[in-house]
Design a protein around this motif. Structure first.
Motif, short mmCIF file in Angstrom:
data_model
loop_
_atom_site.label_atom_id
_atom_site.label_comp_id
_atom_site.label_asym_id
_atom_site.label_seq_id
_atom_site.Cartn_x
_atom_site.Cartn_y
_atom_site.Cartn_z
N LEU A 13 -47.53 -44.20 -31.50
CA LEU A 13 -48.92 -44.59 -31.72
C LEU A 13 -49.85 -43.41 -31.49
O LEU A 13 -49.50 -42.47 -30.76
N SER A 14 -51.01 -43.52 -32.07
CA SER A 14 -52.07 -42.55 -31.77
C SER A 14 -52.83 -43.03 -30.55
O SER A 14 -52.88 -44.24 -30.25
N GLU A 15 -53.43 -42.09 -29.87
CA GLU A 15 -54.21 -42.44 -28.69
C GLU A 15 -55.29 -43.46 -29.07
O GLU A 15 -55.88 -43.39 -30.13
N GLU A 16 -55.52 -44.40 -28.18
CA GLU A 16 -56.49 -45.48 -28.31
C GLU A 16 -56.04 -46.60 -29.23
O GLU A 16 -56.80 -47.55 -29.45
N ALA A 17 -54.85 -46.53 -29.75
CA ALA A 17 -54.33 -47.62 -30.57
C ALA A 17 -53.93 -48.80 -29.69
O ALA A 17 -53.76 -48.68 -28.48
N PHE A 18 -53.77 -49.97 -30.34
CA PHE A 18 -53.35 -51.18 -29.65
C PHE A 18 -51.82 -51.23 -29.59
O PHE A 18 -51.15 -50.90 -30.57
N LEU A 19 -51.32 -51.62 -28.44
CA LEU A 19 -49.88 -51.66 -28.24
C LEU A 19 -49.39 -53.08 -28.03
O LEU A 19 -49.98 -53.84 -27.24
N THR A 20 -48.32 -53.43 -28.70
CA THR A 20 -47.57 -54.64 -28.39
C THR A 20 -46.09 -54.30 -28.39
O THR A 20 -45.59 -53.70 -29.35
N GLU A 76 -48.79 -55.93 -23.77
CA GLU A 76 -49.89 -55.48 -24.61
C GLU A 76 -50.80 -54.54 -23.83
O GLU A 76 -50.92 -54.63 -22.61
N LYS A 77 -51.41 -53.63 -24.59
CA LYS A 77 -52.46 -52.78 -24.03
C LYS A 77 -53.44 -52.49 -25.15
O LYS A 77 -53.04 -52.13 -26.26
N GLY A 78 -54.70 -52.61 -24.84
CA GLY A 78 -55.71 -52.49 -25.87
C GLY A 78 -55.93 -51.08 -26.38
O GLY A 78 -56.28 -50.88 -27.55
N SER A 79 -55.72 -50.09 -25.53
CA SER A 79 -56.01 -48.71 -25.91
C SER A 79 -55.06 -47.79 -25.15
O SER A 79 -55.27 -47.53 -23.96
N VAL A 80 -54.03 -47.32 -25.83
CA VAL A 80 -53.03 -46.51 -25.13
C VAL A 80 -53.49 -45.07 -24.98
O VAL A 80 -54.32 -44.57 -25.75
N GLN A 81 -52.91 -44.41 -23.97
CA GLN A 81 -53.20 -43.01 -23.70
C GLN A 81 -51.91 -42.21 -23.80
O GLN A 81 -50.81 -42.77 -23.71
N VAL A 82 -52.06 -40.92 -23.93
CA VAL A 82 -50.89 -40.05 -24.00
C VAL A 82 -50.00 -40.24 -22.77
O VAL A 82 -48.77 -40.23 -22.84
N SER A 83 -50.65 -40.44 -21.63
CA SER A 83 -49.92 -40.59 -20.37
C SER A 83 -49.10 -41.89 -20.31
O SER A 83 -48.29 -42.06 -19.38
#
Lengths: 117, 118
Positions: A13-20, A76-83
């Motif tokens: 994913l790109s940074e700030e994308a939504f994760l499921t 889920e996470k609304g906005s993923v980070q590189v970390s």
């Protein structure tokens, strides 16, 4: 028997994308459900947990809701980070069971997440 | 949160030697500890459940004479890989169960030990 099925990775994913990350389980009795995270070269860290139906576990922006009707515990996470790049494991633990395997965790295969800046 | 340590973090040994890995719970007493093995890019495989003061319970297919587990105290469990061979090379992870009743039941994992057998 007891088992956990996770969506296969890797997930990129790109940074700030939504994760499921999907997770479904099979268990008898009343399992508790967990998400663990493993960073490269390290052991597992507990990310969040839920111990009964409809409970929502949350931590560091991640959430998962224990859905008994669909036997699921999707992360889920609304906005993923590189970390957040790591391997994520869904797991269940059968509770209220006697015997030497009391407390044993059953893990899914893990999902590799890579987040690009 | 609770901390579980493992020692050593990395070990390289010659084929035929034995290697001991220690797992310690640092700020709680763990009546139960678990030993896992993890292959690259794969999930954790439970090897055995270690109960303080009693014999370990091994999972099917795990050789108890090869992987000796001792849980002599409430804060220490050891895994000894006897007569190690290259196929024993792996990442070994322990966990310790912090259980004080209905409200506290959490497994904490050690950082893992990378074993390489030459």
């Amino acid at each position: 028997g007891n088992s956990v099925t996770q969506m296969e990775g890797p997930v990129t994913l790109s940074e700030e994308a939504f994760l499921t990350i999907n997770c479904t389980y099979t268990a008898t009795g009343y399992p508790s459900l967990f998400w663990y995270v493993q960073y490269p070269g390290e052991g597992l860290q507990l990310l969040l947990k839920a111990t009964k139906a409809d409970d929502k576990g949350s931590n560091k922006g991640f959430e998962a809701t224990y859905r008994k009707e669909t036997t699921s515990f999707h992360l889920e996470k609304g906005s993923v980070q590189v970390s957040d790049s790591a391997v994520y494991f869904c797991a269940l633990r059968r509770d209220r069971v006697r015997g030497s395997t009391l407390g044993r965790l059953y893990f899914g295969r893990g999902t590799q997440l890579t987040v690009w800046p | 949160g609770a901390v579980v340590s493992q020692h050593p973090s990395r070990v390289i040994c010659k084929s035929g030697t034995s290697v001991k890995i220690e797992c310690r719970s640092l700020d709680f007493q763990a009546t139960t500890m678990f030993w896992y093995r993890q292959f690259p890019k794969q999930s954790l495989m439970l090897m055995a459940t270690s109960n303080e003061g009693s014999k370990a319970t091994y999972e099917q297919g795990v050789e108890k004479d090869k992987f000796l587990i001792n849980h002599a105290s409430l804060t220490l469990s050891t895994l000894t890989v006897t007569s190690a061979h290259p196929e024993d090379s792996s990442f070994y992870i322990c966990s310790a169960r912090d259980y004080t009743g209905d409200h506290t039941d959490t497994q904490y994992f050690g950082p893992g030990t990378r074993l390489t057998v030459l």
